[in-house]
Design an enzyme around this catalytic site. Structure first.
Site, PDB file in Angstrom:
ATOM      1  N   ASP A   1       0.867  -1.179   0.000  1.00  0.00           N
ATOM      2  CA  ASP A   1       0.000   0.000   0.000  1.00  0.00           C
ATOM      3  C   ASP A   1       0.905   1.232   0.000  1.00  0.00           C
ATOM      4  O   ASP A   1       2.127   1.128  -0.191  1.00  0.00           O
ATOM      5  CB  ASP A   1      -1.018  -0.048   1.164  1.00  0.00           C
ATOM      6  CG  ASP A   1      -0.388   0.234   2.528  1.00  0.00           C
ATOM      7  OD1 ASP A   1       0.851   0.414   2.614  1.00  0.00           O
ATOM      8  OD2 ASP A   1      -1.135   0.263   3.521  1.00  0.00           O
TER       9      ASP A   1
ATOM     10  N   CYS B   1       3.305  -2.883   4.002  1.00  0.00           N
ATOM     11  CA  CYS B   1       2.450  -1.739   4.335  1.00  0.00           C
ATOM     12  C   CYS B   1       3.237  -0.904   5.348  1.00  0.00           C
ATOM     13  O   CYS B   1       4.433  -1.106   5.515  1.00  0.00           O
ATOM     14  CB  CYS B   1       1.078  -2.186   4.856  1.00  0.00           C
ATOM     15  SG  CYS B   1       1.081  -3.138   6.381  1.00  0.00           S
TER      16      CYS B   1
ATOM     17  N   THR C   1       3.190  -0.634   8.759  1.00  0.00           N
ATOM     18  CA  THR C   1       3.730  -1.401   9.890  1.00  0.00           C
ATOM     19  C   THR C   1       3.987  -2.859   9.555  1.00  0.00           C
ATOM     20  O   THR C   1       4.670  -3.558  10.311  1.00  0.00           O
ATOM     21  CB  THR C   1       2.708  -1.402  11.055  1.00  0.00           C
ATOM     22  OG1 THR C   1       1.478  -1.958  10.552  1.00  0.00           O
ATOM     23  CG2 THR C   1       2.461   0.003  11.591  1.00  0.00           C
TER      24      THR C   1
ATOM     25  N   HIS D   1      11.393 -23.026   9.988  1.00  0.00           N
ATOM     26  CA  HIS D   1      10.409 -23.681  10.861  1.00  0.00           C
ATOM     27  C   HIS D   1       8.967 -23.525  10.391  1.00  0.00           C
ATOM     28  O   HIS D   1       8.142 -24.388  10.657  1.00  0.00           O
ATOM     29  CB  HIS D   1      10.512 -23.119  12.284  1.00  0.00           C
ATOM     30  CG  HIS D   1      11.767 -23.551  12.987  1.00  0.00           C
ATOM     31  ND1 HIS D   1      11.977 -23.365  14.331  1.00  0.00           N
ATOM     32  CD2 HIS D   1      12.893 -24.158  12.515  1.00  0.00           C
ATOM     33  CE1 HIS D   1      13.165 -23.846  14.673  1.00  0.00           C
ATOM     34  NE2 HIS D   1      13.750 -24.325  13.585  1.00  0.00           N
TER      35      HIS D   1
ATOM     36  N   HIS E   1       8.560 -29.871  11.766  1.00  0.00           N
ATOM     37  CA  HIS E   1       7.907 -28.607  11.394  1.00  0.00           C
ATOM     38  C   HIS E   1       6.816 -28.826  10.359  1.00  0.00           C
ATOM     39  O   HIS E   1       5.839 -28.091  10.312  1.00  0.00           O
ATOM     40  CB  HIS E   1       8.948 -27.612  10.889  1.00  0.00           C
ATOM     41  CG  HIS E   1      10.032 -27.362  11.888  1.00  0.00           C
ATOM     42  ND1 HIS E   1       9.787 -26.801  13.118  1.00  0.00           N
ATOM     43  CD2 HIS E   1      11.361 -27.642  11.853  1.00  0.00           C
ATOM     44  CE1 HIS E   1      10.912 -26.720  13.804  1.00  0.00           C
ATOM     45  NE2 HIS E   1      11.883 -27.236  13.061  1.00  0.00           N
TER      46      HIS E   1
HETATM   47  C1  RB5 Z   1      -1.830   3.055   6.213  1.00  0.00           C
HETATM   48  O1  RB5 Z   1      -1.848   4.344   6.718  1.00  0.00           O
HETATM   49  C2  RB5 Z   1      -1.430   2.062   7.285  1.00  0.00           C
HETATM   50  O2  RB5 Z   1      -2.486   1.902   8.171  1.00  0.00           O
HETATM   51  C3  RB5 Z   1      -1.039   0.757   6.653  1.00  0.00           C
HETATM   52  O3  RB5 Z   1       0.024   0.957   5.778  1.00  0.00           O
HETATM   53  C4  RB5 Z   1      -0.589  -0.341   7.585  1.00  0.00           C
HETATM   54  O4  RB5 Z   1       0.383   0.084   8.460  1.00  0.00           O
HETATM   55  C5  RB5 Z   1      -1.667  -1.099   8.234  1.00  0.00           C
HETATM   56  O5  RB5 Z   1      -1.470  -2.032   8.993  1.00  0.00           O
END
Ligand code: RB5
Length: 143
Positions: A8, A66, A68, A99, A134
Site C-alpha cells: 500500500d 504496508c 507497519t 520452521h 515442522h
Molecule cells: C496506512 O496508513 C497504514 O495503516 C497501513 O500501511 C498499515 O500500516 C496497516 O497495517
C-alpha cells in the site's frame, strides 16, 4: 523463483528500493502487483492480490509491504495455505523459512530501514524449509 510483490502507500518507497536490488538478482522473476505511487489504498486488496497469485500457482513466494506490516500480515493469513511472516530482522526471517515455511514475507515500510529490509529479503529468499517435525506443525495449522 517467481515472487509476487505488492504494497500500500506505506510500502511504496521500500518496495522501490527492494525492487532495484532484487531485479539485479539472477534466477528471480518478480511480478509487481502494485501500487507504484503514494495514493492512499486499502491494504487488504493488495494482500489479496499476492495471496491469489500464490494460490493460483502464478508465484512461489510473495512479499507484502504496508506501513507497519501488521495489516498486510493479518489480511494475508486469512487465506488458506498462506503463511505470512512479519519480520523485523534476519533471525526471524531465517526461522520463518526454516520452521514455518513462510510463503509470504511481510515488511513494515515505516518500521524497517532499507538496508535491514534488504538483508531480511536476502536471507528469506535463500533459506529452505527444514521439514521434519515442522511439517507436522504446519499441517496442524491447516486442519
Ligand atoms: C496506512 O496508513 C497504514 O495503516 C497501513 O500501511 C498499515 O500500516 C496497516 O497495517
Amino acid at each position: 523463483m517467481i515472487i509476487a510483490i505488492a504494497n500500500d502507500h506505506g510500502g511504496t518507497e521500500l518496495k522501490h528500493f527492494l525492487l532495484q536490488q532484487m531485479q539485479k538478482q539472477e534466477g528471480l522473476k518478480i511480478i509487481d502487483l502494485g501500487i507504484n505511487d503514494l495514493h492512499s489504498v486499502d491494504y487488504p486488496e493488495y494482500a489479496g492480490r499476492v495471496c491469489q497469485a500464490l494460490r493460483a500457482g502464478e508465484a512461489e513466494r510473495g512479499i507484502l509491504i504496508c506501513g507497519t506490516g501488521l495489516g498486510m500480515s493479518m489480511a494475508a493469513n486469512r487465506y488458506p495455505g498462506i503463511r505470512a511472516a512479519l519480520c523485523h530482522d534476519e533471525f526471524t526471517a531465517r526461522l520463518s523459512r526454516q520452521h514455518n515455511d513462510a510463503n509470504i514475507l511481510v515488511l513494515g515500510g515505516r518500521v524497517t530501514g532499507a538496508p535491514v529490509a534488504e538483508a531480511i529479503v536476502q536471507v528469506w529468499l535463500a533459506t529452505a524449509f527444514e521439514g521434519g517435525r515442522h511439517q507436522r506443525r504446519i499441517q496442524l495449522m491447516d486442519k
